[in-house]
Design a protein around this motif. Structure first.
Motif, mmCIF file in Angstrom:
data_model
loop_
_atom_site.group_PDB
_atom_site.id
_atom_site.type_symbol
_atom_site.label_atom_id
_atom_site.label_comp_id
_atom_site.label_asym_id
_atom_site.label_seq_id
_atom_site.Cartn_x
_atom_site.Cartn_y
_atom_site.Cartn_z
ATOM 1 N N ALA A 43 0.784 -1.211 0.071
ATOM 2 C CA ALA A 43 0.036 -0.017 -0.059
ATOM 3 C C ALA A 43 0.877 1.261 0.006
ATOM 4 C CB ALA A 43 -0.904 0.179 1.138
ATOM 5 N N PHE A 44 1.855 1.211 0.714
ATOM 6 C CA PHE A 44 2.962 2.537 0.836
ATOM 7 C C PHE A 44 3.397 2.637 -0.384
ATOM 8 C CE2 PHE A 44 4.341 2.575 5.771
ATOM 9 C CZ PHE A 44 3.018 3.125 5.995
ATOM 10 N N ALA A 45 3.850 1.373 -1.103
ATOM 11 C CA ALA A 45 4.760 1.541 -2.511
ATOM 12 C C ALA A 45 3.712 2.211 -3.428
ATOM 13 C CB ALA A 45 5.111 0.163 -2.993
ATOM 14 N N TYR A 46 2.508 1.742 -3.515
ATOM 15 C CA TYR A 46 1.516 2.293 -4.265
ATOM 16 C C TYR A 46 1.051 3.703 -4.124
ATOM 17 C CZ TYR A 46 1.330 -2.570 -5.944
ATOM 18 O OH TYR A 46 1.603 -3.777 -6.617
ATOM 19 N N GLN A 47 1.351 3.964 -2.829
ATOM 20 C CA GLN A 47 1.318 5.569 -2.849
ATOM 21 C C GLN A 47 2.452 6.616 -3.561
ATOM 22 O OE1 GLN A 47 1.260 6.210 1.270
ATOM 23 N NE2 GLN A 47 -0.694 5.345 1.738
ATOM 24 N N GLY A 48 3.472 6.060 -3.432
ATOM 25 C CA GLY A 48 4.584 6.621 -4.228
ATOM 26 C C GLY A 48 4.060 6.429 -5.869
ATOM 27 N N PRO A 103 8.893 0.640 -11.467
ATOM 28 C CA PRO A 103 7.652 0.750 -10.784
ATOM 29 C C PRO A 103 6.685 -0.421 -11.014
ATOM 30 C CG PRO A 103 8.465 2.873 -10.739
ATOM 31 C CD PRO A 103 9.160 1.993 -11.826
ATOM 32 N N TYR A 104 6.221 -0.179 -12.533
ATOM 33 C CA TYR A 104 5.272 -1.309 -12.884
ATOM 34 C C TYR A 104 5.790 -2.460 -13.168
ATOM 35 C CZ TYR A 104 2.103 2.540 -14.704
ATOM 36 O OH TYR A 104 1.291 3.421 -14.619
ATOM 37 N N TYR A 105 7.177 -2.620 -13.331
ATOM 38 C CA TYR A 105 7.788 -4.001 -13.465
ATOM 39 C C TYR A 105 7.588 -4.722 -12.409
ATOM 40 C CZ TYR A 105 10.512 -7.979 -14.517
ATOM 41 O OH TYR A 105 10.898 -9.210 -14.633
ATOM 42 N N PHE A 106 8.229 -3.947 -11.206
ATOM 43 C CA PHE A 106 8.440 -4.839 -10.079
ATOM 44 C C PHE A 106 7.338 -4.834 -9.137
ATOM 45 C CE2 PHE A 106 12.934 -3.844 -11.040
ATOM 46 C CZ PHE A 106 13.257 -5.144 -10.951
ATOM 47 N N ALA A 107 6.153 -4.005 -9.395
ATOM 48 C CA ALA A 107 4.856 -4.123 -8.735
ATOM 49 C C ALA A 107 4.170 -5.543 -9.220
ATOM 50 C CB ALA A 107 3.992 -3.092 -9.036
ATOM 51 N N ARG A 139 -4.414 3.941 -7.125
ATOM 52 C CA ARG A 139 -4.934 4.177 -5.984
ATOM 53 C C ARG A 139 -5.970 3.215 -5.669
ATOM 54 N NH1 ARG A 139 -5.573 9.841 -7.191
ATOM 55 N NH2 ARG A 139 -3.555 11.041 -6.844
ATOM 56 N N GLN A 140 -6.736 2.767 -6.699
ATOM 57 C CA GLN A 140 -7.795 1.721 -6.490
ATOM 58 C C GLN A 140 -6.742 0.407 -5.732
ATOM 59 O OE1 GLN A 140 -11.177 1.465 -6.173
ATOM 60 N NE2 GLN A 140 -10.275 -0.447 -5.134
ATOM 61 N N ILE A 141 -5.623 0.185 -6.582
ATOM 62 C CA ILE A 141 -5.237 -0.888 -6.028
ATOM 63 C C ILE A 141 -4.550 -0.898 -4.424
ATOM 64 C CG2 ILE A 141 -2.968 -2.243 -6.473
ATOM 65 C CD1 ILE A 141 -3.580 -1.668 -9.534
#
Ligand SMILES: [Fe+2]
Ligand SMILES: [Fe+2]
Length: 191
Positions: free
Chosen positions: A25-30, A96-100, A45-47
């Motif tokens: 959740a923190f990572a997706y905020q960034g 960020p997309y790749y590692f997510a 943000r939905q994720i």
């Protein structure tokens, strides 16, 4: 209600998942803050919201069995989430997309593995929520992969990090989903 779970791997998996959801959740905020498009921001943000929900659901299961939150995991994943969140602003749009996506790919089976462990104890009460959470992580994986599918960087990263168009860390196919009853067949291959 407070029944003990005599399954150390399951207890650890629940504790780790609880804390790792916070890191996600923190990572997706960034990540949401660093992407430019309004649509992408909204989707990420939905994720993030999905991950907070997962954290709540995992805690509900833990509370049922009197499983404590592990302070060490909370601390560790707090640090990891914060670092990833900040790094999203400096490492370009691709990573960020790749590692997510790669992370989500691994998370899918964590929920099905919990289901296997519960079944080993004769407990089926959590099947539905674990199934839903596993499927949600798969949707996240598919979303992130979709964003980078056509990038020229993907074949290179896929070769090094073993995830991408060809490789996934789970055997879930959203086009041909198993039903809840069949879903315990997922994630049986050791990986
Ligand atoms: Fe999650
Ligand atoms: Fe996720």
């Amino acid at each position: 209600m407070n029944m003990n779970l005599s399954h150390p791997e399951l207890v650890d998996l629940l504790q780790r998942a609880y804390s790792a959801e916070k890191a996600a959740a923190f990572a997706y905020q960034g990540h949401a803050g660093s992407v430019k498009g309004e649509e992408e921001k909204k989707a990420i943000r939905q994720i993030e919201t999905d991950e907070w929900n997962h954290r709540r659901e995992v805690l509900a299961i833990m509370n049922l069995y009197g499983i404590p939150i592990r302070k060490y995991y909370e601390f560790r994943f707090h640090v990891i989430g914060t670092i990833i969140s900040g790094s999203c602003y400096v490492i370009g749009w691709f990573m960020p997309y790749y590692f997510a996506g790669r992370l989500e790919s691994g998370n899918v089976c964590e929920y099905f593995r919990m289901m296997h462990y519960f079944h080993a104890l004769g407990i089926t009460a959590h099947d539905k929520i674990l199934y839903e959470m596993g499927m949600k992580e798969k949707e996240h994986e598919v979303y992130f992969l979709g964003k980078i599918k056509k990038s020229k960087l993907l074949p290179f990263f896929e070769k090094i990090f073993n995830w991408g168009n060809k490789g996934s860390f789970n055997d879930v196919d959203l086009e041909k989903k198993y039903s809840l009853e069949e879903s315990e067949k997922y994630c049986r291959k050791s990986s």
